[in-house]
Design an enzyme around this catalytic site. Sequence first.
Site, PDB file in Angstrom:
ATOM      1  N   ASP A  76      38.439 -19.171 -17.081  1.00  0.00           N
ATOM      2  CA  ASP A  76      37.423 -18.685 -16.135  1.00  0.00           C
ATOM      3  C   ASP A  76      36.524 -17.627 -16.750  1.00  0.00           C
ATOM      4  O   ASP A  76      35.361 -17.503 -16.384  1.00  0.00           O
ATOM      5  CB  ASP A  76      38.093 -18.105 -14.880  1.00  0.00           C
ATOM      6  CG  ASP A  76      38.364 -19.186 -13.860  1.00  0.00           C
ATOM      7  OD1 ASP A  76      39.480 -19.236 -13.335  1.00  0.00           O
ATOM      8  OD2 ASP A  76      37.430 -19.985 -13.622  1.00  0.00           O
ATOM      9  N   HIS A 161      18.545 -31.220  -6.353  1.00  0.00           N
ATOM     10  CA  HIS A 161      17.408 -32.107  -6.111  1.00  0.00           C
ATOM     11  C   HIS A 161      16.346 -31.827  -7.149  1.00  0.00           C
ATOM     12  O   HIS A 161      15.977 -30.671  -7.354  1.00  0.00           O
ATOM     13  CB  HIS A 161      16.823 -31.857  -4.717  1.00  0.00           C
ATOM     14  CG  HIS A 161      17.681 -32.364  -3.618  1.00  0.00           C
ATOM     15  ND1 HIS A 161      17.871 -33.706  -3.381  1.00  0.00           N
ATOM     16  CD2 HIS A 161      18.427 -31.713  -2.693  1.00  0.00           C
ATOM     17  CE1 HIS A 161      18.689 -33.850  -2.355  1.00  0.00           C
ATOM     18  NE2 HIS A 161      19.041 -32.673  -1.911  1.00  0.00           N
ATOM     19  N   CYS A 203      17.592 -36.471  -9.374  1.00  0.00           N
ATOM     20  CA  CYS A 203      16.621 -37.559  -9.458  1.00  0.00           C
ATOM     21  C   CYS A 203      15.688 -37.261 -10.626  1.00  0.00           C
ATOM     22  O   CYS A 203      15.309 -36.116 -10.831  1.00  0.00           O
ATOM     23  CB  CYS A 203      15.791 -37.612  -8.175  1.00  0.00           C
ATOM     24  SG  CYS A 203      16.783 -37.905  -6.719  1.00  0.00           S
ATOM     25  N   SER A 229      18.484 -40.684  -8.544  1.00  0.00           N
ATOM     26  CA  SER A 229      19.937 -40.749  -8.705  1.00  0.00           C
ATOM     27  C   SER A 229      20.546 -40.906  -7.334  1.00  0.00           C
ATOM     28  O   SER A 229      20.181 -40.205  -6.407  1.00  0.00           O
ATOM     29  CB  SER A 229      20.452 -39.443  -9.318  1.00  0.00           C
ATOM     30  OG  SER A 229      20.132 -39.380 -10.652  1.00  0.00           O
ATOM     31  N   SER A 231      23.685 -41.267  -4.431  1.00  0.00           N
ATOM     32  CA  SER A 231      24.982 -40.693  -4.106  1.00  0.00           C
ATOM     33  C   SER A 231      26.003 -41.808  -4.003  1.00  0.00           C
ATOM     34  O   SER A 231      25.659 -42.978  -3.873  1.00  0.00           O
ATOM     35  CB  SER A 231      24.897 -39.925  -2.796  1.00  0.00           C
ATOM     36  OG  SER A 231      24.314 -40.747  -1.835  1.00  0.00           O
TER      37      SER A 231
END
Lengths: 324, 613
Positions: A76, A161, A203, A229, A231
């Site tokens: 992490d 997006h 996309c 793209s 889903s």
Amino acid sequence: MLALCASQLTAILDMNLLAFSSRNYIKHDNAGQFFSSGHTNNWAVLVCTSRFWFNYRHVANTLSVYRSVKRLGIPDSHIVLMLADDMACNHRNPKPATVFSHKNMELNVYGDDVEVDYRGYEVTVENFLRVLTGRLPPSTPRSKRLLSDDRSNILIYLTGHGGNGFLKFQDSEEISNVELADAFEQMWQKRRYNELLFIIDTCQGASMYERFYSPNLMALASSQVGEDSLSHQPDLAIGVHLMDRYTFYLLEFLEDIHPASKTNMNDLFKVCPKSQCVSTPGHRTDLFLRDPGSVLITDFFGSVRKVEITMETINLTDPINSFR
Amino acid sequence: MGLLSDPNRRRALISLLTRLNTPICLVCYMAGVAWFMGLAFEPFTLRTYMSENAMGSTMVEERFPAGERALATGREFAAHKKKVGGMPVDWLVKTMQARGLEVFTQSFSRTLPFPDENKERYMVKGTNVYGILRAPRAPRTEALVLSAPCSPGDNNQAVGLLLGLAQYFRNQIYWAKDIIFLVNEHDLIGMQAWLEGYHHTNTTGMDWSPLQGRGGSIQAALSLELSSDVITSLDLVLEGLNGQLPNLDLANLFYAFCQKIGVLCTIQGKLQRNDWDSVSGYSHAVQTMMLMVMKQASGRPWGDHGLFLRYHIEAATIKGINSFRQYKTDATTIGRLLEGMYRKLNNLLERLHQSYFFYLMPSLSHFVSIGYYMPAFGLLTVILLLRALDLWVQLATPPTRTEDGVADIEQSSPGVLSVLTPLVISHLTGVALYTLPIRFQEMAVEHFPVSETEAVVLTAIAVYTAGLALPHNTHRFLSGEGTEQGWRVLKLVAVLYLAVLLGCTALINFSLGFILALTLVPVAAFVTPHIPKVLSAFILVILSPACTLLFSVFFFQELQEMPVSFQDGWLLYLSVISQGILDHFLYGSLVYPLIALLVYPCWLLFWNILFWK
């Protein structure tokens, strides 16, 4: 005191001897591979840029890659995880404190040891660029910094997006491919990476790596310019799409990788062909100096500790002897 | 030189305008009507689609199981309703509390200006009962409303289903908004009281007790009307007060779920047809659209949802219809449809605003937006503007020949008084039409053997008809009577006044504006003192607002496939007028004041022009 120092000395000598002997026992091609990549540490910057409940899948994408990367060894402290919204505790989540990536809730990628470094409204273009270039205010805690050096291999994963040449952050701003390319150039000039793998699942994702010009960059995208793209699958109980197709098949591919895997980048390029993804994934390797076939998946996704063998002899002189 | 600044070209343009004025007006009128009729033709419409991303494509699996139990609750409700003889407030409070809601009541009372046929008394008193389901983890900032009106003898299954859904929803943890389950008494009056109490406004002079419990700001509301155990189709009612419509996304949501669950869904009670290229298919679409136009033009809320729209809350009414069909849907399926809709509304982050607010629907899956239907109205308004230009030109050029020397000398523009007088007198008549019926209903009831409602309506009609006698009387007071210039100036003013009036009306309530334009624009365009008096007087009366309303009533009944005889039609007409007046006083509907104070005086001006000499 002297005994302590003596044991330290012998330990160092032993290690050198071991290195010598193990070197003789390693087969020749493995040795070549062992030293073929010049990196000594691995970092990952995983960013989900969209908020709102119906963008559940972007958070699930990022958490899936986070899970793989942690499983393969990156701790992490070397992962900068940026999630723009909280899906696990969203009021609409019928299974609170979980983020699922498979339908029928097979895989809870939220788990119980997620460490989110940038959350909610902190995920902005400015913060992202500052993390990459290291220009953070002095009060920024270590967990929010990308403390990479010139021997670091960095994995950067972006999802959200996007469009032709831009990626939308938080429904209010965008980062352009030119800005991203310039950020990487800054990183190169400041010697903040050895090699960098850039994966984007949006996309028209291929437009984001068109403008790269710094060396040692390899890029993968889930779709070409002009394509969306898609889903993957909706979950009928939660009521949202759980994952994007590209990352779903990427996760499936990564689940088969373990720290000693010898799978290389050419296999990664084959993940999610058009028949599964509907869009055409793309990649870019012209700026990368090594041949992709010789680059291991674990060079970027895992954290394989490397030891640097030194041939020099170090004389332990007076300052140590004076510790009596 | 430019087109308008070159005097030669200008003169040519003007002469073109005056020569071709009538043909262009006729062409525009027919084009407007044709455009309007063409709106229902399917290739000219768009398919409905979900515009809001938050209510996107993913569907949830609905799991509401308790339809039969809901019907049993409905029967219990009916029994208690009959026992109490009104709304069973205590039983409702107890039942809602048993389902884990926070229950509150609100009592209200209203003095009606005159008793209508339904209530038959001046004072209406009632109680609303509502229960709030608090969202388990969310802050109480937003709410959704599910309501069912408590009607005497009807709508029991809706209340039962509401309570069944309340119980099911209470067990879920995924609600991000509070859900308010409301049972209102006296339909619209109770709903108005509740909404006013919720929003702390008092616009209609009602008395209500303040609400003890509130949710956040209401994002969407659905009203249920269900009167039978099984239904064959679900009807969606959209038209609200003053012709306001909810966001089209609400209709899209309903349609999407109808398709998913497989329930037959209608709008205006008419099913969808696929044969748009046949004559009967097209006429079906036209009928559906005309029904919507008629309902929107009436300005009254056609369901309890109609009052929500004023507060910018998107609302619709869902009616269950049981007709003679083979395939029946049970209460569980309706419950699942509502569950699906509410889960989708739960995902909303902002109020519905992505889709259209102004539209017409020739069928549930197709719509016509404001950009497509406004040109029809624009073409009609252009006629008025052309006429105004023509009059302006005529007023500007001096008359080439005179009827007698006297008229020639009086070329000076008629005084302001000759135009102002008809205007003032017409508007005073309008004010009389607006105020007298209510004011003198007691006097009328004393002198004539009629009920109060009939007194009001008949007084209105009497005042209306009395206004027709005006032109013969006002002439005595006018100084510029009989001049050619005089009536032209008055007509110019009247035409522009009508254009502005219709334009403003069409913006708010397109259907009302269009229907008024259809009848009043020909009146405005062709009335002069020189046309044959008797025939044109008759035509003018036919095209006046009152007769338009009469024909609309008959037409509306025809469209609903329930044609009425002349007697019944006349009685229906009277009740429509009384309902319109009552709507204005109870809920603030603007149709009655618009017609009485603005449209009727405007029409009187034209009547005045007809009898100018």
